[in-house]
Motif scaffolding. Structure first.
Motif, mmCIF file in Angstrom:
data_model
loop_
_atom_site.group_PDB
_atom_site.id
_atom_site.type_symbol
_atom_site.label_atom_id
_atom_site.label_comp_id
_atom_site.label_asym_id
_atom_site.label_seq_id
_atom_site.Cartn_x
_atom_site.Cartn_y
_atom_site.Cartn_z
ATOM 1 N N ASP A 33 0.873 -1.176 0.000
ATOM 2 C CA ASP A 33 0.000 0.000 0.000
ATOM 3 C C ASP A 33 0.908 1.223 0.000
ATOM 4 O O ASP A 33 1.492 1.577 1.020
ATOM 5 N N PHE A 34 1.042 1.854 -1.177
ATOM 6 C CA PHE A 34 1.990 2.953 -1.318
ATOM 7 C C PHE A 34 1.566 4.216 -0.575
ATOM 8 O O PHE A 34 2.324 5.174 -0.509
ATOM 9 N N SER A 35 0.376 4.227 -0.014
ATOM 10 C CA SER A 35 -0.060 5.371 0.781
ATOM 11 C C SER A 35 0.474 5.291 2.212
ATOM 12 O O SER A 35 0.339 6.242 2.980
ATOM 13 N N LYS A 36 1.066 4.143 2.560
ATOM 14 C CA LYS A 36 1.617 3.954 3.892
ATOM 15 C C LYS A 36 3.149 3.884 3.818
ATOM 16 O O LYS A 36 3.721 3.602 2.764
ATOM 17 N N PRO A 37 3.832 4.113 4.940
ATOM 18 C CA PRO A 37 5.303 4.176 4.893
ATOM 19 C C PRO A 37 5.985 2.814 4.818
ATOM 20 O O PRO A 37 7.162 2.735 4.460
ATOM 21 N N TRP A 38 5.274 1.717 5.122
ATOM 22 C CA TRP A 38 5.921 0.417 5.253
ATOM 23 C C TRP A 38 6.620 -0.068 3.994
ATOM 24 O O TRP A 38 7.741 -0.617 4.084
ATOM 25 N N PRO A 39 6.044 0.053 2.802
ATOM 26 C CA PRO A 39 6.780 -0.415 1.615
ATOM 27 C C PRO A 39 8.120 0.286 1.431
ATOM 28 O O PRO A 39 9.103 -0.356 1.028
ATOM 29 N N TYR A 40 8.169 1.573 1.738
ATOM 30 C CA TYR A 40 9.409 2.331 1.568
ATOM 31 C C TYR A 40 10.441 1.931 2.622
ATOM 32 O O TYR A 40 11.639 1.848 2.331
ATOM 33 N N ILE A 41 9.958 1.675 3.847
ATOM 34 C CA ILE A 41 10.856 1.231 4.911
ATOM 35 C C ILE A 41 11.437 -0.145 4.571
ATOM 36 O O ILE A 41 12.642 -0.392 4.708
ATOM 37 N N LEU A 42 10.577 -1.053 4.120
ATOM 38 C CA LEU A 42 11.048 -2.388 3.734
ATOM 39 C C LEU A 42 12.038 -2.312 2.577
ATOM 40 O O LEU A 42 13.035 -3.047 2.549
ATOM 41 N N LEU A 43 11.772 -1.433 1.619
ATOM 42 C CA LEU A 43 12.674 -1.258 0.476
ATOM 43 C C LEU A 43 14.056 -0.803 0.945
ATOM 44 O O LEU A 43 15.086 -1.343 0.511
ATOM 45 N N LEU A 44 14.102 0.178 1.842
ATOM 46 C CA LEU A 44 15.385 0.687 2.335
ATOM 47 C C LEU A 44 16.132 -0.374 3.134
ATOM 48 O O LEU A 44 17.349 -0.522 2.999
ATOM 49 N N LEU A 45 15.401 -1.103 3.976
ATOM 50 C CA LEU A 45 16.042 -2.156 4.760
ATOM 51 C C LEU A 45 16.606 -3.257 3.861
ATOM 52 O O LEU A 45 17.725 -3.734 4.067
ATOM 53 N N GLN A 46 15.827 -3.642 2.854
ATOM 54 C CA GLN A 46 16.288 -4.707 1.956
ATOM 55 C C GLN A 46 17.487 -4.233 1.132
ATOM 56 O O GLN A 46 18.410 -5.010 0.868
ATOM 57 N N THR A 47 17.497 -2.970 0.735
ATOM 58 C CA THR A 47 18.646 -2.416 0.017
ATOM 59 C C THR A 47 19.894 -2.486 0.881
ATOM 60 O O THR A 47 20.978 -2.866 0.423
ATOM 61 N N HIS A 48 19.746 -2.106 2.147
ATOM 62 C CA HIS A 48 20.889 -2.132 3.067
ATOM 63 C C HIS A 48 21.407 -3.555 3.246
ATOM 64 O O HIS A 48 22.629 -3.782 3.309
ATOM 65 N N LEU A 49 20.510 -4.532 3.301
ATOM 66 C CA LEU A 49 20.941 -5.918 3.456
ATOM 67 C C LEU A 49 21.577 -6.457 2.175
ATOM 68 O O LEU A 49 22.518 -7.263 2.241
ATOM 69 N N TYR A 50 21.084 -6.028 1.012
ATOM 70 C CA TYR A 50 21.756 -6.382 -0.242
ATOM 71 C C TYR A 50 23.193 -5.866 -0.236
ATOM 72 O O TYR A 50 24.133 -6.578 -0.626
ATOM 73 N N THR A 51 23.359 -4.631 0.204
ATOM 74 C CA THR A 51 24.704 -4.062 0.296
ATOM 75 C C THR A 51 25.556 -4.896 1.250
ATOM 76 O O THR A 51 26.733 -5.152 0.985
ATOM 77 N N GLY A 52 24.942 -5.344 2.352
ATOM 78 C CA GLY A 52 25.650 -6.196 3.299
ATOM 79 C C GLY A 52 26.114 -7.510 2.697
ATOM 80 O O GLY A 52 27.187 -8.023 3.039
ATOM 81 N N LEU A 53 25.307 -8.075 1.799
ATOM 82 C CA LEU A 53 25.720 -9.295 1.101
ATOM 83 C C LEU A 53 27.018 -9.064 0.334
ATOM 84 O O LEU A 53 27.960 -9.876 0.405
ATOM 85 N N PHE A 54 27.057 -7.963 -0.408
ATOM 86 C CA PHE A 54 28.246 -7.715 -1.219
ATOM 87 C C PHE A 54 29.449 -7.377 -0.343
ATOM 88 O O PHE A 54 30.576 -7.802 -0.631
ATOM 89 N N ILE A 55 29.233 -6.617 0.721
ATOM 90 C CA ILE A 55 30.329 -6.285 1.624
ATOM 91 C C ILE A 55 30.901 -7.552 2.253
ATOM 92 O O ILE A 55 32.119 -7.689 2.436
ATOM 93 N N THR A 56 30.034 -8.509 2.572
ATOM 94 C CA THR A 56 30.492 -9.778 3.130
ATOM 95 C C THR A 56 31.291 -10.564 2.093
ATOM 96 O O THR A 56 32.341 -11.145 2.411
ATOM 97 N N ALA A 57 30.811 -10.579 0.855
ATOM 98 C CA ALA A 57 31.573 -11.225 -0.219
ATOM 99 C C ALA A 57 32.923 -10.536 -0.395
ATOM 100 O O ALA A 57 33.946 -11.193 -0.618
ATOM 101 N N HIS A 58 32.913 -9.223 -0.268
ATOM 102 C CA HIS A 58 34.159 -8.457 -0.373
ATOM 103 C C HIS A 58 35.130 -8.826 0.747
ATOM 104 O O HIS A 58 36.330 -8.985 0.520
ATOM 105 N N ASP A 59 34.625 -8.983 1.961
ATOM 106 C CA ASP A 59 35.491 -9.422 3.060
ATOM 107 C C ASP A 59 36.110 -10.778 2.741
ATOM 108 O O ASP A 59 37.285 -11.027 3.042
#
Length: 234
Positions: A33-59
């Motif tokens: 429901d794009f009228s609520k903040p939850w989709p955007y919060i989930l998107l940002l959290l998932q983006t941060h975790l994707y970045t974490g995947l690559f940083i872990t691969a980099h380590d």
């Protein structure tokens, strides 16, 4: 001398992969429901975790995801790279070490002398392959039969794209752009000391000079090196 094996990096890798998988599983089924903040919060959290995947691969590329245990270290790097849009760890590994050996030169696969967008597309060309794109397309079509297509785009595809911007800007473009002071052998700048922002922006990878100075430090110890260098200067 072979480094002593510790479980800390392994546990952190398991935490990042587990959080990524759990949030993705939840988000794909979450009513959007794009009228609520939850989709955007989930998107940002998932983006941060994707970045974490690559940083872990980099380590793992530096042998510090599971120091002292080469096979486990390679396994962690391979899994994390694959989960991040089907990147192939054995292909990433030599290119990243070329970046460290030839930083900000024509032999550096991550370097480009142009502005942000030419550099970004040059960066993508170094790492995106046709088999990878084919795997992404097949996975997308399989997921859309089980989950709403807007959820697949919003929580599986878009976070991976946004994470490439995050990794490129804070881990390549921002630290290596422009001219650097004479004597800066790493040809790299570093973020001002702000550990919260450094973590949120790219898992402390904005402390980029510190990473090049001590590439054997895992991402979760870079803030300590930042503190050490700052105390030495002050």
């Amino acid at each position: 001398m072979k480094p002593a094996f510790t479980y800390t990096g392994v546990l952190i890798a398991i935490l990042i992969v587990g959080c990524w998988a759990a949030l993705l599983s939840f988000s794909l089924q979450f009513p959007t429901d794009f009228s609520k903040p939850w989709p955007y919060i989930l998107l940002l959290l998932q983006t941060h975790l994707y970045t974490g995947l690559f940083i872990t691969a980099h380590d793992a590329m530096h042998g510090v995801a599971a120091p002292g245990h080469k096979k486990l270290n390679t396994f962690i790097g391979t899994i994390c790279a694959l989960l991040f849009a089907f990147n192939w760890y054995p292909r990433l590994l030599p290119k990243h070490h070329e970046h460290h050996h030839f930083v900000a030169t024509e032999k550096d696969p991550d370097y480009h002398g142009g502005g942000f967008w030419p550099w970004y597309f040059s960066f993508l060309k170094q790492y995106i392959t046709w088999p990878q794109m084919l795997a992404m397309a097949i996975t997308f079509n399989l997921l859309k039969y089980s989950f709403p297509i807007e959820n697949v785009i919003l929580y599986w595809m878009l976070p991976a794209i946004l994470a490439t911007f995050q990794l490129f800007y804070f881990g390549t473009y921002q630290p290596h752009k422009g001219e650097h002071e004479a004597g800066n052998r790493h040809k790299s700048t570093t973020l001002k000391r702000n550990h919260l922002w450094a973590f949120l922006s790219c898992y402390f990878f904005g402390y980029h000079y510190e990473h090049h100075e001590k590439p054997y430090l895992p991402w979760w110890k870079l803030y300590q090196e930042k503190d050490r260098l700052q105390q030495r200067v002050s």
